[in-house]
Scaffold this motif. Sequence first.
Motif, PDB file in Angstrom:
ATOM      1  N   PHE A  67       0.814  -1.208   0.000  1.00  0.00           N
ATOM      2  CA  PHE A  67       0.000   0.000   0.000  1.00  0.00           C
ATOM      3  C   PHE A  67       0.852   1.264   0.000  1.00  0.00           C
ATOM      4  CE2 PHE A  67       0.613  -1.632   4.255  1.00  0.00           C
ATOM      5  CZ  PHE A  67       1.030  -0.528   4.981  1.00  0.00           C
ATOM      6  N   ASP A  68       0.218   2.355  -0.447  1.00  0.00           N
ATOM      7  CA  ASP A  68       0.885   3.652  -0.375  1.00  0.00           C
ATOM      8  C   ASP A  68       0.255   4.464   0.749  1.00  0.00           C
ATOM      9  OD1 ASP A  68      -1.494   4.779  -1.338  1.00  0.00           O
ATOM     10  OD2 ASP A  68      -0.645   5.420  -3.238  1.00  0.00           O
ATOM     11  N   GLU A  69       0.653   5.723   0.858  1.00  0.00           N
ATOM     12  CA  GLU A  69       0.151   6.575   1.941  1.00  0.00           C
ATOM     13  C   GLU A  69      -1.236   7.136   1.647  1.00  0.00           C
ATOM     14  OE1 GLU A  69       2.569   8.421  -1.054  1.00  0.00           O
ATOM     15  OE2 GLU A  69       3.166   6.948   0.424  1.00  0.00           O
ATOM     16  N   ARG A  70      -1.747   6.891   0.477  1.00  0.00           N
ATOM     17  CA  ARG A  70      -3.085   7.373   0.112  1.00  0.00           C
ATOM     18  C   ARG A  70      -4.050   6.199   0.075  1.00  0.00           C
ATOM     19  NH1 ARG A  70      -3.269  12.176  -3.762  1.00  0.00           N
ATOM     20  NH2 ARG A  70      -2.147  13.674  -2.476  1.00  0.00           N
ATOM     21  N   HIS A  71      -4.521   5.849  -1.115  1.00  0.00           N
ATOM     22  CA  HIS A  71      -5.496   4.761  -1.225  1.00  0.00           C
ATOM     23  C   HIS A  71      -5.103   3.681  -2.211  1.00  0.00           C
ATOM     24  CE1 HIS A  71      -8.261   6.926   1.313  1.00  0.00           C
ATOM     25  NE2 HIS A  71      -8.102   8.002   0.559  1.00  0.00           N
ATOM     26  N   ALA A  72      -3.981   3.845  -2.896  1.00  0.00           N
ATOM     27  CA  ALA A  72      -3.584   2.835  -3.880  1.00  0.00           C
ATOM     28  C   ALA A  72      -3.028   1.603  -3.165  1.00  0.00           C
ATOM     29  CB  ALA A  72      -2.539   3.411  -4.835  1.00  0.00           C
ATOM     30  N   PHE A  73      -3.260   0.462  -3.740  1.00  0.00           N
ATOM     31  CA  PHE A  73      -2.764  -0.794  -3.171  1.00  0.00           C
ATOM     32  C   PHE A  73      -2.572  -1.806  -4.280  1.00  0.00           C
ATOM     33  CE2 PHE A  73      -7.282  -1.407  -3.483  1.00  0.00           C
ATOM     34  CZ  PHE A  73      -7.430  -2.734  -3.839  1.00  0.00           C
ATOM     35  N   LEU A  74      -1.797  -2.814  -3.962  1.00  0.00           N
ATOM     36  CA  LEU A  74      -1.592  -3.942  -4.863  1.00  0.00           C
ATOM     37  C   LEU A  74      -1.629  -5.203  -4.015  1.00  0.00           C
ATOM     38  CD1 LEU A  74      -0.856  -5.129  -7.636  1.00  0.00           C
ATOM     39  CD2 LEU A  74       1.561  -4.753  -7.046  1.00  0.00           C
ATOM     40  N   THR A  75      -2.525  -6.100  -4.350  1.00  0.00           N
ATOM     41  CA  THR A  75      -2.618  -7.378  -3.648  1.00  0.00           C
ATOM     42  C   THR A  75      -1.960  -8.434  -4.522  1.00  0.00           C
ATOM     43  OG1 THR A  75      -4.682  -6.729  -2.588  1.00  0.00           O
ATOM     44  CG2 THR A  75      -4.180  -9.091  -2.651  1.00  0.00           C
ATOM     45  N   ILE A  76      -1.069  -9.217  -3.905  1.00  0.00           N
ATOM     46  CA  ILE A  76      -0.344 -10.255  -4.636  1.00  0.00           C
ATOM     47  C   ILE A  76      -0.515 -11.579  -3.897  1.00  0.00           C
ATOM     48  CG2 ILE A  76       1.904 -11.046  -5.467  1.00  0.00           C
ATOM     49  CD1 ILE A  76       2.757  -8.038  -5.360  1.00  0.00           C
ATOM     50  N   GLU A  77      -1.176 -12.513  -4.538  1.00  0.00           N
ATOM     51  CA  GLU A  77      -1.251 -13.874  -4.017  1.00  0.00           C
ATOM     52  C   GLU A  77      -0.020 -14.596  -4.540  1.00  0.00           C
ATOM     53  OE1 GLU A  77      -5.038 -15.406  -5.278  1.00  0.00           O
ATOM     54  OE2 GLU A  77      -6.120 -13.813  -4.229  1.00  0.00           O
ATOM     55  N   ALA A  78       0.653 -15.355  -3.673  1.00  0.00           N
ATOM     56  CA  ALA A  78       1.949 -15.911  -4.067  1.00  0.00           C
ATOM     57  C   ALA A  78       2.263 -17.203  -3.331  1.00  0.00           C
ATOM     58  CB  ALA A  78       3.050 -14.887  -3.778  1.00  0.00           C
ATOM     59  N   THR A  79       3.258 -17.874  -3.859  1.00  0.00           N
ATOM     60  CA  THR A  79       3.905 -18.992  -3.176  1.00  0.00           C
ATOM     61  C   THR A  79       5.269 -18.481  -2.730  1.00  0.00           C
ATOM     62  OG1 THR A  79       2.762 -20.568  -4.602  1.00  0.00           O
ATOM     63  CG2 THR A  79       4.710 -21.367  -3.424  1.00  0.00           C
TER      64      THR A  79
END
Length: 142
Positions: A67-79
């Motif tokens: 996540f950033d300090e605002r509202h952007a995010f990236l979700t990563i499902e991983a092994t």
Amino acid sequence: MELTAKQLDFLQKHHSAAMITIGRDGTPKAVRVGVALVDGKIWSSGTTDRVRTRTLRRDPRSTLFVFDERHAFLTIEATVTLLEGQDAPAANLRLFRVMQNRASGPLLWYGQELDEDAFLHRMAEEGRLVYEFAPTRAYGLA
């Protein structure tokens, strides 16, 4: 799966994340971590005695919520693969150089500046390892 250029750019700029693992009873377990791209791979640091390390030895699936300090995010499902052993201190050195944006010179560790030899010694002393995330799915506002 390969991350998009936009997703990679987001990861290069943002190092704050929540790491979610799966408890023995199936309950998600979340902790705050730092992450960085090292040679195109997503890395985070941990220790051999952490609960999340034991959990990943049993079930290597994890989700990162970057996540950033605002509202952007990236979700990563991983092994997750654990990078440990004799090479782990050097891997941590590479990771923290990226996270601290210091290509050379001392690194900060718990408020102290450590030269490279002292940093490597501390990583070995603490039983540090690196979590390497192989994405299986990614989504978000990044």
